[in-house]
Design an enzyme around this catalytic site. Structure first.
Site, PDB file in Angstrom:
ATOM      1  N   GLU A 111       0.793  -1.256   0.022  1.00 13.12           N
ATOM      2  CA  GLU A 111      -0.059  -0.026   0.024  1.00 13.12           C
ATOM      3  C   GLU A 111       0.642   1.162   0.057  1.00 13.12           C
ATOM      4  O   GLU A 111       1.931   1.013   0.519  1.00 13.12           O
ATOM      5  CB  GLU A 111      -1.042  -0.004   1.303  1.00 13.12           C
ATOM      6  CG  GLU A 111      -1.617  -1.185   1.386  1.00 13.12           C
ATOM      7  CD  GLU A 111      -2.496  -1.243   2.925  1.00 13.12           C
ATOM      8  OE1 GLU A 111      -3.380  -0.588   3.166  1.00 13.12           O
ATOM      9  OE2 GLU A 111      -1.826  -1.947   3.587  1.00 13.12           O
ATOM     10  N   LYS A 113       2.365   4.575   1.223  1.00 12.99           N
ATOM     11  CA  LYS A 113       2.440   5.092   2.597  1.00 12.99           C
ATOM     12  C   LYS A 113       2.041   6.689   2.671  1.00 12.99           C
ATOM     13  O   LYS A 113       2.814   7.404   2.048  1.00 12.99           O
ATOM     14  CB  LYS A 113       3.858   4.967   3.162  1.00 12.99           C
ATOM     15  CG  LYS A 113       4.022   5.157   4.723  1.00 12.99           C
ATOM     16  CD  LYS A 113       5.548   4.910   5.077  1.00 12.99           C
ATOM     17  CE  LYS A 113       5.454   5.420   6.523  1.00 12.99           C
ATOM     18  NZ  LYS A 113       5.357   6.559   6.874  1.00 12.99           N
ATOM     19  N   ASP A 115       1.619  10.576   3.652  1.00 14.83           N
ATOM     20  CA  ASP A 115       2.386  11.332   4.477  1.00 14.83           C
ATOM     21  C   ASP A 115       1.644  12.323   5.363  1.00 14.83           C
ATOM     22  O   ASP A 115       1.214  13.580   4.604  1.00 14.83           O
ATOM     23  CB  ASP A 115       3.533  12.087   3.621  1.00 14.83           C
ATOM     24  CG  ASP A 115       4.594  12.772   4.484  1.00 14.83           C
ATOM     25  OD1 ASP A 115       4.592  12.466   5.544  1.00 14.83           O
ATOM     26  OD2 ASP A 115       5.408  13.648   3.927  1.00 14.83           O
ATOM     27  N   TYR A 220      -6.988   2.174   6.630  1.00 17.95           N
ATOM     28  CA  TYR A 220      -6.193   1.057   6.176  1.00 17.95           C
ATOM     29  C   TYR A 220      -6.137   0.181   7.320  1.00 17.95           C
ATOM     30  O   TYR A 220      -5.565  -0.925   6.906  1.00 17.95           O
ATOM     31  CB  TYR A 220      -4.731   1.594   5.920  1.00 17.95           C
ATOM     32  CG  TYR A 220      -4.093   2.236   7.085  1.00 17.95           C
ATOM     33  CD1 TYR A 220      -3.449   1.609   8.258  1.00 17.95           C
ATOM     34  CD2 TYR A 220      -3.762   3.667   7.034  1.00 17.95           C
ATOM     35  CE1 TYR A 220      -3.116   2.326   9.103  1.00 17.95           C
ATOM     36  CE2 TYR A 220      -2.957   4.350   7.982  1.00 17.95           C
ATOM     37  CZ  TYR A 220      -2.687   3.677   8.977  1.00 17.95           C
ATOM     38  OH  TYR A 220      -1.987   4.427  10.074  1.00 17.95           O
ATOM     39  N   LYS A 309      10.750   3.360   3.161  1.00 18.19           N
ATOM     40  CA  LYS A 309      10.915   4.749   2.882  1.00 18.19           C
ATOM     41  C   LYS A 309      11.763   5.056   1.574  1.00 18.19           C
ATOM     42  O   LYS A 309      12.935   4.720   1.362  1.00 18.19           O
ATOM     43  CB  LYS A 309      11.648   5.456   4.182  1.00 18.19           C
ATOM     44  CG  LYS A 309      11.029   4.946   5.637  1.00 18.19           C
ATOM     45  CD  LYS A 309       9.461   5.481   5.681  1.00 18.19           C
ATOM     46  CE  LYS A 309       9.564   6.888   6.073  1.00 18.19           C
ATOM     47  NZ  LYS A 309       9.845   7.288   7.462  1.00 18.19           N
ATOM     48  N   CYS A 403      36.665  11.183  27.552  1.00 18.36           N
ATOM     49  CA  CYS A 403      35.390  11.842  27.422  1.00 18.36           C
ATOM     50  C   CYS A 403      35.315  13.501  27.390  1.00 18.36           C
ATOM     51  O   CYS A 403      36.260  13.955  28.461  1.00 18.36           O
ATOM     52  CB  CYS A 403      34.589  11.291  28.839  1.00 18.36           C
ATOM     53  SG  CYS A 403      32.899  11.894  28.849  1.00 18.36           S
ATOM     54  N   CYS A 406      33.970  14.278  31.427  1.00 18.14           N
ATOM     55  CA  CYS A 406      34.630  14.092  32.677  1.00 18.14           C
ATOM     56  C   CYS A 406      36.093  13.311  32.398  1.00 18.14           C
ATOM     57  O   CYS A 406      36.801  12.888  33.310  1.00 18.14           O
ATOM     58  CB  CYS A 406      33.916  12.594  33.314  1.00 18.14           C
ATOM     59  SG  CYS A 406      34.045  11.183  32.347  1.00 18.14           S
ATOM     60  N   CYS A 421      31.756   6.368  26.985  1.00 19.24           N
ATOM     61  CA  CYS A 421      32.268   6.512  28.489  1.00 19.24           C
ATOM     62  C   CYS A 421      31.549   5.763  29.363  1.00 19.24           C
ATOM     63  O   CYS A 421      30.300   5.752  29.607  1.00 19.24           O
ATOM     64  CB  CYS A 421      32.060   8.112  28.722  1.00 19.24           C
ATOM     65  SG  CYS A 421      32.398   8.367  30.476  1.00 19.24           S
ATOM     66  N   CYS A 426      30.155  10.191  35.401  1.00 21.05           N
ATOM     67  CA  CYS A 426      30.381  11.226  34.497  1.00 21.05           C
ATOM     68  C   CYS A 426      28.872  12.275  34.396  1.00 21.05           C
ATOM     69  O   CYS A 426      27.882  11.905  34.448  1.00 21.05           O
ATOM     70  CB  CYS A 426      29.923  10.592  32.908  1.00 21.05           C
ATOM     71  SG  CYS A 426      30.263  11.839  31.530  1.00 21.05           S
TER      72      CYS A 426
END
Length: 665
Positions: A111, A113, A115, A220, A309, A403, A406, A421, A426
């Site tokens: 089907e 899609k 928008d 649908y 998509k 990091c 930290c 990290c 942190c």
């Protein structure tokens, strides 16, 4: 008066039939002038005789009084999202998994899609009574007054059925162009695309504004199990919807193979711009319900459907810098800072670079001219570099070894592409964790936005989520832009959040792989935090929809000493640690449903499917749509199909409807 009432009824029927012919059959039965003449006659008769106005009268589409707000609606059946495919490889992988599960004898329905904005419509005895947005899939907003203004939505069905359906409300291209033309004339900001315009129209508190926007819709799906209506397949369901008077999209095709699916996708990739409405992909579903049941669901989406998509629009701009952020799980995410550019109707100044591997693979450097697109038309990402335009002084980008928040050493966990990290103290992770904890779908603490959280951390008022519940008004009013009233409201909001049900707390804690739905499943199953913390990996994987990865994550999380200390502190400051859903009414030893996974199949004669489901859940059972090794009991009605056969093959206990009713008494 009898003649007037009869004429009003005749006009209602005529106008409903003409509306159906125009919006569903796409074959206008009368000229617009005739329709308008009859509508004006009906309006005049109703104004003179208001006691004869039917709730489903075509005159009720024009929009009533301005609303004060939208109330929340809990969907009877969750509105699940679909997993996405972006290329042929993704689709063939989906097809392979389907074939591994159910064999080679099946078909797909493809089907367009649409928008637009996902909606749920409820009808009682054939009359439209409520419409809602998808929301988070479980709770949406009541937009009935606005949906009534959409002429493609029937106010009265062809048959007096009670049914919930799902669909997409959208703005046709002509309506979108006309709307933006008016906004230009008024000097107002333009809508970026039809989807945003449709969503904005349906969230207007004045229904007359929604009525003026000329929206439309395609339906649908039905809510719940299509077999409830005597249907065997998705294709049959789409025909049934049209029979009832709903507009279903005719541009669909049943495909026997994935190659036929790919041909359908190619056709509409080329023809999409010829449609009078926007589409952003193709939805592919396994056709027969019995096979959908076999495939089942993950915690987030059905295994029997996927949304392809379309490739997104690509544009070119300059990469000015690379910004690094630390997420609540410690993942270091690089983001491209760009010269602002228009992509798919919106201005983009930042785009995802995903991870270190992508930056190296594509050799992305600061100063490069890069290609940008929106993944799935939503998330901007950098997909390539124009090497011929690279500055001479551009150097390869190196991710830091430590990091940025930290200074702890970053590591890459085996099997993962992200740098992470792992320092539990942190500050960036703590900040992101607190923001998640107080978010709307978690503990839902009004007034505690990102800026406030950052100020609280910076001032040393909090170090973790438990500290939030020790905050005083006197402390809060010292923060920037925080007055007495705002501070009092925030403290009150924190106090209210203590009463949240267990699933909100579980989701708020940010346990890896545990989303909203999984948090609710765990809360319903264990009922208390204490019981869940004691659960074993084996116990957790025995629960429907809880897999090995999620079970391992839950066990690992609660075995951590710091987590146990945090839970104890949250309990000490007064947070509820129990599930507040319906409790089992009788002792589990006397209750054949408590903790059981139960499947209903076939047509029940004495109960509706919803009545049986509600009663089972009230008694502590869980009703599933598919039979598996985790199923404890199958209830069969008339014309039970493959679910019964599968239950027999697996040796699962089987009851008829009469035995079910006897156990309810």
């Amino acid at each position: 008066m009898m003649d007037i009432e009869k004429r009003i009824a005749e006009l209602n029927t005529l106008l409903h039939d003409y509306n159906y012919a125009y919006h569903v059959l796409d074959k206008p039965a009368v000229p617009d002038a005739v329709y308008d003449q009859l509508l004006h006659e009906l309006i005049a008769l109703e104004e003179a005789n208001p006691s004869f106005i039917y709730p489903d009268s075509p005159t009720q589409r024009v929009g009533g009084a301005v609303l004060e707000g939208f109330r929340k609606v809990t969907h009877q059946y969750p509105m699940l999202s679909l997993s996405n495919a972006f290329n042929e490889e993704d689709l063939r992988d989906f097809d392979r998994k389907v074939r591994q599960a159910i064999g080679d004898h099946f078909s797909y329905v493809c089907e367009l899609k649409i928008d637009g904005l996902a909606i749920a419509l409820r009808y009682e005895n054939g009359v439209f009574v409520q419409g809602a947005t998808r929301g988070d899939g479980t709770v949406g907003e009541d937009i009935t007054a606005n949906l009534k203004t959409i002429r493609a939505i029937p106010l009265r069905l062809k048959e007096p059925v009670t049914i919930e359906v799902r669909g997409e409300a959208y703005m046709p291209k002509k309506s979108f162009e006309a709307l933006n033309k008016v906004r230009v004339e008024k000097g107002e900001e333009l809508f970026a695309n039809p989807r945003n315009a449709a969503a904005g129209s349906l969230r207007q508190l004045d229904p007359k504004i929604a009525a003026s926007r000329q929206l439309s819709t395609f339906i649908y799906a039905v809510g719940g199990d299509g077999e409830m209506y005597g249907l065997d397949s998705h294709g049959e369901m789409l025909d049934y919807l049209q029979q009832l008077g709903f507009p279903s999209n005719r541009e669909r095709q049943t495909c026997a193979t994935i190659d036929e699916v790919l041909s359908f996708i190619q056709l509409w990739t080329e023809k999409r711009n010829d449609l009078p409405y926007e589409i952003d992909g193709i939805v592919i579903k396994v056709n027969r319900y019995a096979q959908q049941d076999e495939l089942g669901f993950t915690a987030k989406s059905p295994r029997w459907a996927i949304a392809f998509k379309f490739p997104a629009e690509e544009v070119v701009t300059t990469l000015l810098d690379i910004d690094l952020t630390v997420g609540r799980t410690g993942v270091i995410t690089p983001t491209a800072i760009l010269t602002p550019v228009q992509v798919a109707g919106t201005t983009v100044a930042r785009a995802s670079l995903h991870n270190e591997d992508l930056i190296r693979e594509k050799d992305i450097r600061i100063g490069d001219t890069v290609i940008i697109r929106k993944a799935g038309d939503i998330i901007p990402e950098v997909v390539g570099v124009l090497l011929e335009q690279r500055p001479e002084d551009a150097i390869p980008y190196e991710m830091p070894a430590n990091c940025i928040a930290c200074d702890s050493e970053l590591i890459r966990i085996e099997g993962e592409v992200a740098l992470r990290c792992v320092n539990p103290t942190c500050p960036a992770q703590i900040a992101e964790g607190i923001k998640h904890f107080v978010s709307r779908n978690a503990m839902n603490v009004d007034g505690l936005g990102e800026k406030v959280v950052e100020q609280l951390l910076r001032e040393g008022y909090i170090q973790n989520v438990a500290d939030l519940y020790l905050l005083q008004v006197e402390q809060l009013i010292e923060l920037e832009r925080m007055g007495q009233k705002s501070a009092s409201n925030l403290v009150e909001a924190l106090e209210r959040s203590k009463e949240n049900s267990l699933e909100r707390l579980l989701f708020g804690l940010g346990i890896r792989h545990v989303g909203e739905k999984a948090a609710k499943i765990l809360a319903e199953q264990y009922e208390t935090m204490e019981a869940l913390m004691a659960a074993t990996q084996e116990e957790l994987t025995s629960i429907h929809e809880i897999g090995d990865k999620m079970a391992d994550s839950v066990v690992s999380y609660f075995s951590n000493d710091d987590v146990q200390l945090l839970i104890a502190r949250l309990k000490d400051v007064g947070l509820n640690m129990s599930y507040k859903g319906k409790k089992i009414q009788i002792q589990a030893g006397e209750n054949p449903f408590a903790g059981k996974m139960i499947v209903l199949t076939g047509k029940l004669s004495q109960l509706t499917r919803n009545e049986a489901k509600a009663k089972i859940e009230e008694l502590g059972g869980t009703v599933s749509g598919s039979v598996s090794k985790k199923t404890d009991l199958v209830i069969v009605g008339e014309d039970a199909g493959s679910k019964l056969e599968k239950a027999q093959n697996l040796g699962i206990e089987i009851w008829d409807e009469q035995r079910l009713i006897e156990q309810f008494q």
